[in-house]
Motif scaffolding. Structure first.
Motif, mmCIF file in Angstrom:
data_model
loop_
_atom_site.group_PDB
_atom_site.id
_atom_site.type_symbol
_atom_site.label_atom_id
_atom_site.label_comp_id
_atom_site.label_asym_id
_atom_site.label_seq_id
_atom_site.Cartn_x
_atom_site.Cartn_y
_atom_site.Cartn_z
ATOM 1 N N GLU A 31 0.818 -1.199 0.000
ATOM 2 C CA GLU A 31 0.000 0.000 0.000
ATOM 3 C C GLU A 31 0.859 1.260 0.000
ATOM 4 O O GLU A 31 0.482 2.275 -0.583
ATOM 5 C CB GLU A 31 -0.939 0.007 1.208
ATOM 6 N N THR A 32 2.011 1.196 0.660
ATOM 7 C CA THR A 32 2.897 2.366 0.687
ATOM 8 C C THR A 32 3.438 2.682 -0.696
ATOM 9 O O THR A 32 3.450 3.842 -1.129
ATOM 10 C CB THR A 32 4.062 2.125 1.670
ATOM 11 N N VAL A 33 3.874 1.652 -1.416
ATOM 12 C CA VAL A 33 4.322 1.858 -2.799
ATOM 13 C C VAL A 33 3.175 2.410 -3.638
ATOM 14 O O VAL A 33 3.349 3.340 -4.436
ATOM 15 C CB VAL A 33 4.845 0.533 -3.398
ATOM 16 N N GLY A 34 1.983 1.836 -3.452
ATOM 17 C CA GLY A 34 0.814 2.332 -4.172
ATOM 18 C C GLY A 34 0.496 3.769 -3.818
ATOM 19 O O GLY A 34 0.070 4.553 -4.682
ATOM 20 N N GLY A 35 0.696 4.128 -2.552
ATOM 21 C CA GLY A 35 0.437 5.501 -2.132
ATOM 22 C C GLY A 35 1.365 6.494 -2.814
ATOM 23 O O GLY A 35 0.944 7.586 -3.207
ATOM 24 N N VAL A 36 2.627 6.120 -2.966
ATOM 25 C CA VAL A 36 3.572 6.987 -3.673
ATOM 26 C C VAL A 36 3.155 7.137 -5.136
ATOM 27 O O VAL A 36 3.168 8.240 -5.708
ATOM 28 C CB VAL A 36 4.999 6.423 -3.564
ATOM 29 N N LEU A 37 2.759 6.031 -5.772
ATOM 30 C CA LEU A 37 2.278 6.091 -7.158
ATOM 31 C C LEU A 37 1.018 6.941 -7.264
ATOM 32 O O LEU A 37 0.820 7.668 -8.249
ATOM 33 C CB LEU A 37 2.003 4.682 -7.683
ATOM 34 N N LEU A 38 0.172 6.852 -6.252
ATOM 35 C CA LEU A 38 -1.047 7.662 -6.229
ATOM 36 C C LEU A 38 -0.723 9.146 -6.184
ATOM 37 O O LEU A 38 -1.328 9.957 -6.909
ATOM 38 C CB LEU A 38 -1.903 7.265 -5.021
ATOM 39 N N LEU A 39 0.241 9.509 -5.356
ATOM 40 C CA LEU A 39 0.654 10.910 -5.284
ATOM 41 C C LEU A 39 1.205 11.382 -6.635
ATOM 42 O O LEU A 39 0.891 12.484 -7.086
ATOM 43 C CB LEU A 39 1.724 11.073 -4.199
ATOM 44 N N ALA A 148 -14.484 9.980 3.991
ATOM 45 C CA ALA A 148 -13.674 8.789 3.687
ATOM 46 C C ALA A 148 -12.190 9.010 3.948
ATOM 47 O O ALA A 148 -11.651 10.083 3.692
ATOM 48 C CB ALA A 148 -13.889 8.381 2.229
ATOM 49 N N THR A 149 -11.538 7.966 4.452
ATOM 50 C CA THR A 149 -10.082 7.956 4.624
ATOM 51 C C THR A 149 -9.443 7.217 3.456
ATOM 52 O O THR A 149 -9.892 6.134 3.084
ATOM 53 C CB THR A 149 -9.693 7.246 5.936
ATOM 54 N N ASP A 150 -8.399 7.777 2.881
ATOM 55 C CA ASP A 150 -7.685 7.120 1.793
ATOM 56 C C ASP A 150 -6.415 6.487 2.354
ATOM 57 O O ASP A 150 -5.426 7.173 2.609
ATOM 58 C CB ASP A 150 -7.336 8.125 0.692
ATOM 59 N N ILE A 151 -6.452 5.168 2.550
ATOM 60 C CA ILE A 151 -5.319 4.500 3.199
ATOM 61 C C ILE A 151 -4.067 4.563 2.335
ATOM 62 O O ILE A 151 -2.954 4.735 2.842
ATOM 63 C CB ILE A 151 -5.678 3.040 3.551
ATOM 64 N N ALA A 152 -4.205 4.460 1.005
ATOM 65 C CA ALA A 152 -3.032 4.491 0.136
ATOM 66 C C ALA A 152 -2.351 5.850 0.186
ATOM 67 O O ALA A 152 -1.122 5.953 0.320
ATOM 68 C CB ALA A 152 -3.430 4.146 -1.304
ATOM 69 N N PHE A 153 -3.143 6.926 0.073
ATOM 70 C CA PHE A 153 -2.603 8.284 0.145
ATOM 71 C C PHE A 153 -1.966 8.511 1.520
ATOM 72 O O PHE A 153 -0.861 9.061 1.632
ATOM 73 C CB PHE A 153 -3.725 9.285 -0.098
ATOM 74 N N ALA A 154 -2.661 8.074 2.579
ATOM 75 C CA ALA A 154 -2.138 8.254 3.935
ATOM 76 C C ALA A 154 -0.806 7.537 4.112
ATOM 77 O O ALA A 154 0.142 8.079 4.700
ATOM 78 C CB ALA A 154 -3.158 7.738 4.955
ATOM 79 N N LEU A 155 -0.706 6.316 3.593
ATOM 80 C CA LEU A 155 0.542 5.573 3.727
ATOM 81 C C LEU A 155 1.639 6.157 2.844
ATOM 82 O O LEU A 155 2.822 6.053 3.169
ATOM 83 C CB LEU A 155 0.310 4.103 3.386
ATOM 84 N N GLY A 156 1.244 6.757 1.720
ATOM 85 C CA GLY A 156 2.227 7.459 0.910
ATOM 86 C C GLY A 156 2.853 8.611 1.680
ATOM 87 O O GLY A 156 4.062 8.840 1.615
ATOM 88 N N VAL A 157 2.027 9.333 2.443
ATOM 89 C CA VAL A 157 2.540 10.410 3.297
ATOM 90 C C VAL A 157 3.432 9.835 4.390
ATOM 91 O O VAL A 157 4.521 10.352 4.673
ATOM 92 C CB VAL A 157 1.372 11.215 3.904
ATOM 93 N N LEU A 158 2.983 8.736 5.024
ATOM 94 C CA LEU A 158 3.782 8.129 6.086
ATOM 95 C C LEU A 158 5.118 7.617 5.561
ATOM 96 O O LEU A 158 6.117 7.622 6.287
ATOM 97 C CB LEU A 158 3.005 6.980 6.733
ATOM 98 N N ALA A 159 5.153 7.167 4.303
ATOM 99 C CA ALA A 159 6.403 6.685 3.727
ATOM 100 C C ALA A 159 7.440 7.792 3.650
ATOM 101 O O ALA A 159 8.645 7.539 3.731
ATOM 102 C CB ALA A 159 6.150 6.110 2.332
ATOM 103 N N VAL A 160 6.953 9.021 3.522
ATOM 104 C CA VAL A 160 7.863 10.164 3.404
ATOM 105 C C VAL A 160 8.218 10.739 4.771
ATOM 106 O O VAL A 160 9.381 11.049 5.046
ATOM 107 C CB VAL A 160 7.231 11.255 2.512
#
Length: 430
Positions: A31-39, A148-160
């Motif tokens: 999900e974290t990788v997906g979150g970065v791709l989402l951003l 709604a909470t976006d878990i992918a976007f949230a994890l993309g932020v947490l990855a950074v």
């Protein structure tokens, strides 16, 4: 000195069981990788829509697919919204089923806090939006957009900014998002479905029964399930019920507990295969076609001066944060749950702010809430982007303040002195 009486208070955000911790780690990595791709996809969409707007609109409105009785000749934007997001909700359905049979939701006492947090994190943003839009010129129909909470976007932020967040806090965020997804799909199914065609709905439900029967009988073969899944989706789409409901339904029907000598349940196996497709392809492509809104000085001013966008921004930044944190604190206060002594309530407040990042589902509901007013839908989307960005910035500050402490907690959790693959903390005598 008298010995204090024993306590049966359950610890909240304590050490996860080792199998659960490993599952959470694997799931969040994808999900974290997906979150970065989402951003990245969101940034590309914004640049594309603002630099080459005609090109963006032409591609988004390009129609493909057969017409026929199921009317699948859809624009690419609709394929992304109704088709690709079905994959996302399919994974969400499996996650929810797994949480009920093996995760945090399997017992009422463990489920209470994340469920209460998710419900309050939906109710308060909706109430704030409705309050702001209650006057003349307001549009109360968009009340669900900031819920709604976006878990992918949230994890993309947490990855950074929060890569050392303890696993218990990450697990709480994931469980919260799973319940949040269930509430979101119920809202979509109940409030944003119209003109129901019962013949198509009935056939889609019959397909779901067949899907369940084949799964329970242990029948294997992607060549069988893929055509069946597409038929279920197409019939659900034609029925007037939002097509993503089909994805959640199929995910919930999969068996997510092991039997016999199975190492993985069918649901976990399929989730392992489909999650990268969802996080790495389906959701970023949806963002590419959904996040392309016009950003200008006047447009940004409207976000803070008009009722609809202002209600969305306040709902995400204040409603989600206060709702989730307040609901969790109250649930813990009136139950036997006590916070892990190595964490503080400020840590949960920071995670609650991260949960205010609403992107994928919020953009979807923006389209559904204002189907006859594209301009208003674009304003709602711009507000989702601004509100999510503000939540990300506030969360960044809050998490950075505790990053050194989080780093120490993660080192303690991961330390494996004897190199046997099991962290030391799980081998200590309790």
């Amino acid at each position: 000195m008298a010995t204090p009486p024993p306590t049966d208070r359950r610890q909240f955000l304590g050490l996860l069981p080792l199998p659960e911790r490993r599952f959470i780690t694997d799931a969040l990595r994808t999900e974290t990788v997906g979150g970065v791709l989402l951003l990245v996809a969101a940034v590309v969409a914004l640049v594309w829509a603002n630099v080459w707007p005609h090109s963006y609109e032409t591609v988004s409105e390009f129609t493909v697919g057969p017409s026929g009785p199921l009317h699948l000749d859809l624009p690419l934007e609709a394929w992304a919204q109704d088709g690709l997001l079905t994959i996302f909700f399919f994974v969400a359905g499996i996650e929810l089923k797994r949480e009920f049979v093996a995760g945090e939701l399997r017992t009422p006492s463990a489920a209470l806090l994340p469920v209460v947090a998710a419900v309050c994190g939906v109710a308060l943003p909706a109430a704030l939006y409705a309050l702001i839009n209650s006057g003349a010129g307001g549009h109360p129909g968009g009340w669900a957009i900031p819920t709604a909470t976006d878990i992918a976007f949230a994890l993309g932020v947490l990855a950074v900014v929060g890569s050392h967040l303890p696993s218990a806090l990450r697990a709480f965020l994931l469980t919260l998002a799973v319940v949040d997804d269930l509430i979101a799909i119920l809202i979509i199914a109940v409030f944003y479905s119209s003109g129901i065609k019962f013949w198509a709905l009935g056939l889609s439900l019959a397909g779901l029964v067949l899907f369940w029967f084949l799964n329970r009988r242990g029948v294997h073969g992607w060549y069988l399930y893929l055509p069946l899944a597409f038929a279920i989706w197409a019939l659900m789409h034609e029925s007037g019920v939002h097509a993503t409901v089909a994805g959640v339904a199929m995910g919930l029907l999969l068996r997510c507990h092991t039997e016999g000598d199975e190492e993985q349940s069918p649901g976990e196996h399929i989730e392992h295969l489909v999650r990268p497709v969802s996080a790495g392809l389906a959701v970023p492509l949806f963002a590419l076609f959904a996040a392309g809104v016009s950003i200008s000085g006047p447009a940004l001013r409207e976000v803070f001066t008009q009722a609809v966008p202002l209600g969305i921004v306040i709902g995400l930044l204040v409603g989600k944060t206060v709702g989730i944190f307040g609901g969790t604190w109250l649930a813990a206060r009136f139950t036997r749950a006590e916070l892990n002594p190595r964490l503080k309530w400020a840590d949960l407040f920071a995670v609650s702010t991260v949960a205010g990042i609403g992107f994928t589902v919020s953009l979807l509901i923006s389209e559904l809430a204002f189907p006859d007013d594209p301009a208003l839908a674009d304003k709602a989307k711009a507000a989702v982007l601004v509100g999510s960005l503000l939540c990300a910035l506030v969360a960044t500050v809050l998490l950075k303040l505790r990053n050194r402490h989080y780093r120490q907690l993660c080192e303690d959790e991961d330390r494996d002195s004897d190199g046997d693959g099991i962290p030391d903390v799980y081998q200590q005598v309790r």
